[in-house]
Write a protein that holds these residues in place. Structure first.
Motif, mmCIF file in Angstrom:
data_model
loop_
_atom_site.group_PDB
_atom_site.id
_atom_site.type_symbol
_atom_site.label_atom_id
_atom_site.label_comp_id
_atom_site.label_asym_id
_atom_site.label_seq_id
_atom_site.Cartn_x
_atom_site.Cartn_y
_atom_site.Cartn_z
ATOM 1 N N GLY A 149 26.544 22.769 -2.081
ATOM 2 C CA GLY A 149 25.997 21.430 -1.870
ATOM 3 C C GLY A 149 26.236 20.509 -3.043
ATOM 4 O O GLY A 149 26.591 19.335 -2.875
ATOM 5 N N GLN A 150 26.065 21.026 -4.252
ATOM 6 C CA GLN A 150 26.272 20.216 -5.451
ATOM 7 C C GLN A 150 27.715 19.731 -5.535
ATOM 8 O O GLN A 150 27.974 18.569 -5.880
ATOM 9 C CB GLN A 150 25.921 21.048 -6.683
ATOM 10 C CG GLN A 150 26.158 20.339 -7.998
ATOM 11 C CD GLN A 150 25.674 21.161 -9.182
ATOM 12 O OE1 GLN A 150 24.490 21.188 -9.486
ATOM 13 N NE2 GLN A 150 26.572 21.853 -9.851
ATOM 14 N N ASN A 162 19.330 18.028 -7.375
ATOM 15 C CA ASN A 162 20.358 17.669 -6.405
ATOM 16 C C ASN A 162 19.751 17.040 -5.158
ATOM 17 O O ASN A 162 20.319 16.104 -4.584
ATOM 18 C CB ASN A 162 21.186 18.903 -6.037
ATOM 19 C CG ASN A 162 22.291 19.188 -7.031
ATOM 20 O OD1 ASN A 162 23.372 18.637 -6.945
ATOM 21 N ND2 ASN A 162 22.014 20.057 -7.993
ATOM 22 N N LYS A 163 18.610 17.548 -4.744
ATOM 23 C CA LYS A 163 17.935 16.955 -3.590
ATOM 24 C C LYS A 163 17.612 15.487 -3.861
ATOM 25 O O LYS A 163 17.835 14.616 -3.007
ATOM 26 C CB LYS A 163 16.660 17.728 -3.262
ATOM 27 C CG LYS A 163 15.874 17.145 -2.104
ATOM 28 C CD LYS A 163 14.642 17.972 -1.785
ATOM 29 C CE LYS A 163 13.864 17.370 -0.613
ATOM 30 N NZ LYS A 163 12.692 18.194 -0.240
ATOM 31 N N TYR A 173 22.744 22.412 2.670
ATOM 32 C CA TYR A 173 22.989 23.445 1.661
ATOM 33 C C TYR A 173 21.914 23.393 0.573
ATOM 34 O O TYR A 173 21.420 24.443 0.125
ATOM 35 C CB TYR A 173 24.390 23.282 1.061
ATOM 36 C CG TYR A 173 25.480 23.762 1.977
ATOM 37 C CD1 TYR A 173 25.919 25.079 1.952
ATOM 38 C CD2 TYR A 173 26.072 22.892 2.894
ATOM 39 C CE1 TYR A 173 26.913 25.530 2.807
ATOM 40 C CE2 TYR A 173 27.076 23.331 3.758
ATOM 41 C CZ TYR A 173 27.484 24.652 3.708
ATOM 42 O OH TYR A 173 28.463 25.097 4.571
ATOM 43 N N ILE A 174 21.555 22.197 0.153
ATOM 44 C CA ILE A 174 20.505 22.062 -0.851
ATOM 45 C C ILE A 174 19.159 22.511 -0.278
ATOM 46 O O ILE A 174 18.370 23.186 -0.964
ATOM 47 C CB ILE A 174 20.425 20.603 -1.352
ATOM 48 C CG1 ILE A 174 21.775 20.161 -1.952
ATOM 49 C CG2 ILE A 174 19.291 20.446 -2.367
ATOM 50 C CD1 ILE A 174 22.251 20.993 -3.112
ATOM 51 N N GLU A 175 18.893 22.125 0.963
ATOM 52 C CA GLU A 175 17.652 22.528 1.632
ATOM 53 C C GLU A 175 17.514 24.044 1.647
ATOM 54 O O GLU A 175 16.458 24.590 1.323
ATOM 55 C CB GLU A 175 17.666 21.984 3.058
ATOM 56 C CG GLU A 175 16.462 22.392 3.904
ATOM 57 C CD GLU A 175 16.583 21.924 5.351
ATOM 58 O OE1 GLU A 175 15.737 22.328 6.162
ATOM 59 O OE2 GLU A 175 17.522 21.158 5.671
ATOM 60 N N TRP A 222 18.157 22.607 -7.948
ATOM 61 C CA TRP A 222 18.246 22.278 -6.521
ATOM 62 C C TRP A 222 17.373 21.060 -6.196
ATOM 63 O O TRP A 222 17.766 20.223 -5.373
ATOM 64 C CB TRP A 222 17.875 23.477 -5.659
ATOM 65 C CG TRP A 222 18.550 24.763 -6.034
ATOM 66 C CD1 TRP A 222 18.013 26.030 -5.970
ATOM 67 C CD2 TRP A 222 19.896 24.964 -6.528
ATOM 68 N NE1 TRP A 222 18.911 26.971 -6.384
ATOM 69 C CE2 TRP A 222 20.081 26.348 -6.736
ATOM 70 C CE3 TRP A 222 20.961 24.100 -6.819
ATOM 71 C CZ2 TRP A 222 21.274 26.879 -7.222
ATOM 72 C CZ3 TRP A 222 22.158 24.635 -7.316
ATOM 73 C CH2 TRP A 222 22.301 26.002 -7.504
ATOM 74 N N TYR A 223 16.223 20.945 -6.841
ATOM 75 C CA TYR A 223 15.395 19.750 -6.625
ATOM 76 C C TYR A 223 16.089 18.502 -7.181
ATOM 77 O O TYR A 223 15.992 17.415 -6.603
ATOM 78 C CB TYR A 223 14.020 19.919 -7.271
ATOM 79 C CG TYR A 223 13.174 20.984 -6.631
ATOM 80 C CD1 TYR A 223 12.592 20.787 -5.371
ATOM 81 C CD2 TYR A 223 12.947 22.201 -7.270
ATOM 82 C CE1 TYR A 223 11.825 21.771 -4.786
ATOM 83 C CE2 TYR A 223 12.171 23.193 -6.683
ATOM 84 C CZ TYR A 223 11.618 22.969 -5.440
ATOM 85 O OH TYR A 223 10.849 23.951 -4.855
ATOM 86 N N ASN A 231 28.433 17.084 -2.862
ATOM 87 C CA ASN A 231 27.845 15.799 -3.239
ATOM 88 C C ASN A 231 28.646 15.133 -4.354
ATOM 89 O O ASN A 231 28.839 13.910 -4.352
ATOM 90 C CB ASN A 231 26.403 16.001 -3.686
ATOM 91 C CG ASN A 231 25.666 14.692 -3.854
ATOM 92 O OD1 ASN A 231 25.717 13.815 -2.994
ATOM 93 N ND2 ASN A 231 24.962 14.535 -4.972
ATOM 94 N N MET A 247 23.085 18.018 2.406
ATOM 95 C CA MET A 247 21.663 18.305 2.238
ATOM 96 C C MET A 247 21.236 19.638 2.821
ATOM 97 O O MET A 247 20.324 20.281 2.297
ATOM 98 C CB MET A 247 20.822 17.174 2.844
ATOM 99 C CG MET A 247 19.340 17.291 2.532
ATOM 100 S SD MET A 247 18.988 17.264 0.752
ATOM 101 C CE MET A 247 18.588 15.536 0.550
ATOM 102 N N GLY A 294 23.525 26.323 -3.181
ATOM 103 C CA GLY A 294 23.291 25.224 -4.107
ATOM 104 C C GLY A 294 24.562 24.676 -4.721
ATOM 105 O O GLY A 294 24.750 23.448 -4.805
#
Length: 234
Positions: free
Chosen positions: A145-146, A178-179, A161-163, A175-176, A149, A159, A142
Motif C-alpha cells: 500500500g505504501q 500511511n492511512k 492494503y493499509i486497512e 500503517w496509521y 500510494n 487503502m 503495508g
C-alpha cells in the motif's frame, strides 16, 4: 451516520464493501448500498486476499527497516555482477517453486530491488504477490500500500492494503501514518470533510503508537500533522 458510511469515510473500504453487500441482501438502505458497491466495483474487492490466521508480526526497527529487509541489504552489498545475477535468478526460482513463505519473501525482496531500480509497476506487482502467498503478514500489505500510494495509485487501490495491515498489526505507527496520507488525498480529491477528520484521528494514532527510538518515522508523522493543520485553518 450508518456503519457503512462511517467505514467509508474512515477508509475501511473492505468493511464498507462487506456491509454494503450485507445491507443489499437484507433489504436495508438498498440505494446507498448500491452506490457504494458501484464505487467499489472496478477495484474487485471480492477477490482481495483474505487473512486466515493471526501470526506474530514483524516489528519495525529504529532505522525504518524490518528483518525481512536484511536479505535486500545482503544483495545490495554484493560487488560481483555475476554473483548478484545468480542470486537474483535464485530469487526468481524460489518465487516459482518454493513453499509459500519463501515465495512471499522472494517477491518481497524482488519488490525492493525493482523499487531501487525505478521499476515501480514491477515493484508493486511483487509486493502484491507476496500478499497473495502469505496473506497474514501485515508488512506485505503495508509496504504494498505504501508503495502504491507513493507512485499515485488510486486511493481505492491503496487503502485496502493499509486497512488490512492495520487490522493485522494495530500497534504499527507506520500503517496509521500511511492511512492519514491516503485519507488526506481522498479529502482533496472528493472535497469531503469526514476524510480529513479521520485523517487527523489516524495521525493521532500514529503518534500514540510511534516508539521513542523511531525518530525518522516520527519526523514524517509530525510533518504530516503540520500539513493537516494547514488544511484545518484554511
Amino acid at each position: 451516520m450508518s456503519n457503512m458510511v462511517q467505514f467509508f469515510y474512515d477508509g475501511q473500504f473492505l468493511k464498507c464493501f462487506e456491509e454494503a453487500k450485507r445491507q443489499l441482501q437484507g433489504g436495508e438502505n438498498e440505494e446507498q448500498a448500491r452506490q457504494f458497491l458501484k464505487i467499489f466495483e472496478k477495484y474487485e474487492y471480492g477477490k482481495f486476499p483474505k487473512s486466515t490466521a493471526q501470526i506474530p508480526q514483524s516489528v519495525e526497527r529504529a532505522n525504518e527497516s524490518y528483518p525481512e529487509n536484511d536479505e535486500v541489504e545482503q544483495l545490495r552489498a554484493i560487488q560481483d555482477e555475476q554473483q548478484f545475477s545468480e542470486k537474483v535468478k535464485q530469487l526468481e526460482h524460489d518465487a516459482r517453486t518454493a513453499d509459500d513463505d519463501r515465495k512471499a519473501q522472494s517477491f518481497y525482496v524482488q519488490g525492493h530491488l525493482f523499487l531501487m531500480a525505478h521499476h515501480y509497476d514491477e515493484s508493486v506487482h511483487c509486493f502484491m504477490q507476496a500478499v497473495k502467498h502469505v496473506p497474514n503478514k501485515a508488512l506485505y500489505y503495508g509496504i504494498a500500500g505504501q508503495t502504491m500510494n507513493r507512485f499515485n495509485w488510486s486511493p481505492f487501490d491503496v487503502m485496502v492494503y493499509i486497512e488490512r495491515a492495520i487490522d493485522l498489526d494495530p500497534e504499527n505507527a507506520r500503517w496509521y501514518w500511511n492511512k492519514a496520507l491516503v485519507l488526506t488525498q481522498l479529502y482533496k480529491d472528493l472535497n469531503a470533510d469526514p476524510f480529513l477528520e479521520n485523517a487527523l484521528i489516524a495521525i493521532e494514532k500514529a503518534i500514540e503508537t510511534c516508539r521513542e527510538d523511531q525518530v525518522s518515522l516520527r519526523s514524517g508523522i509530525d510533518s504530516t500533522l503540520e500539513n493537516l493543520k494547514e488544511y484545518l485553518f484554511n
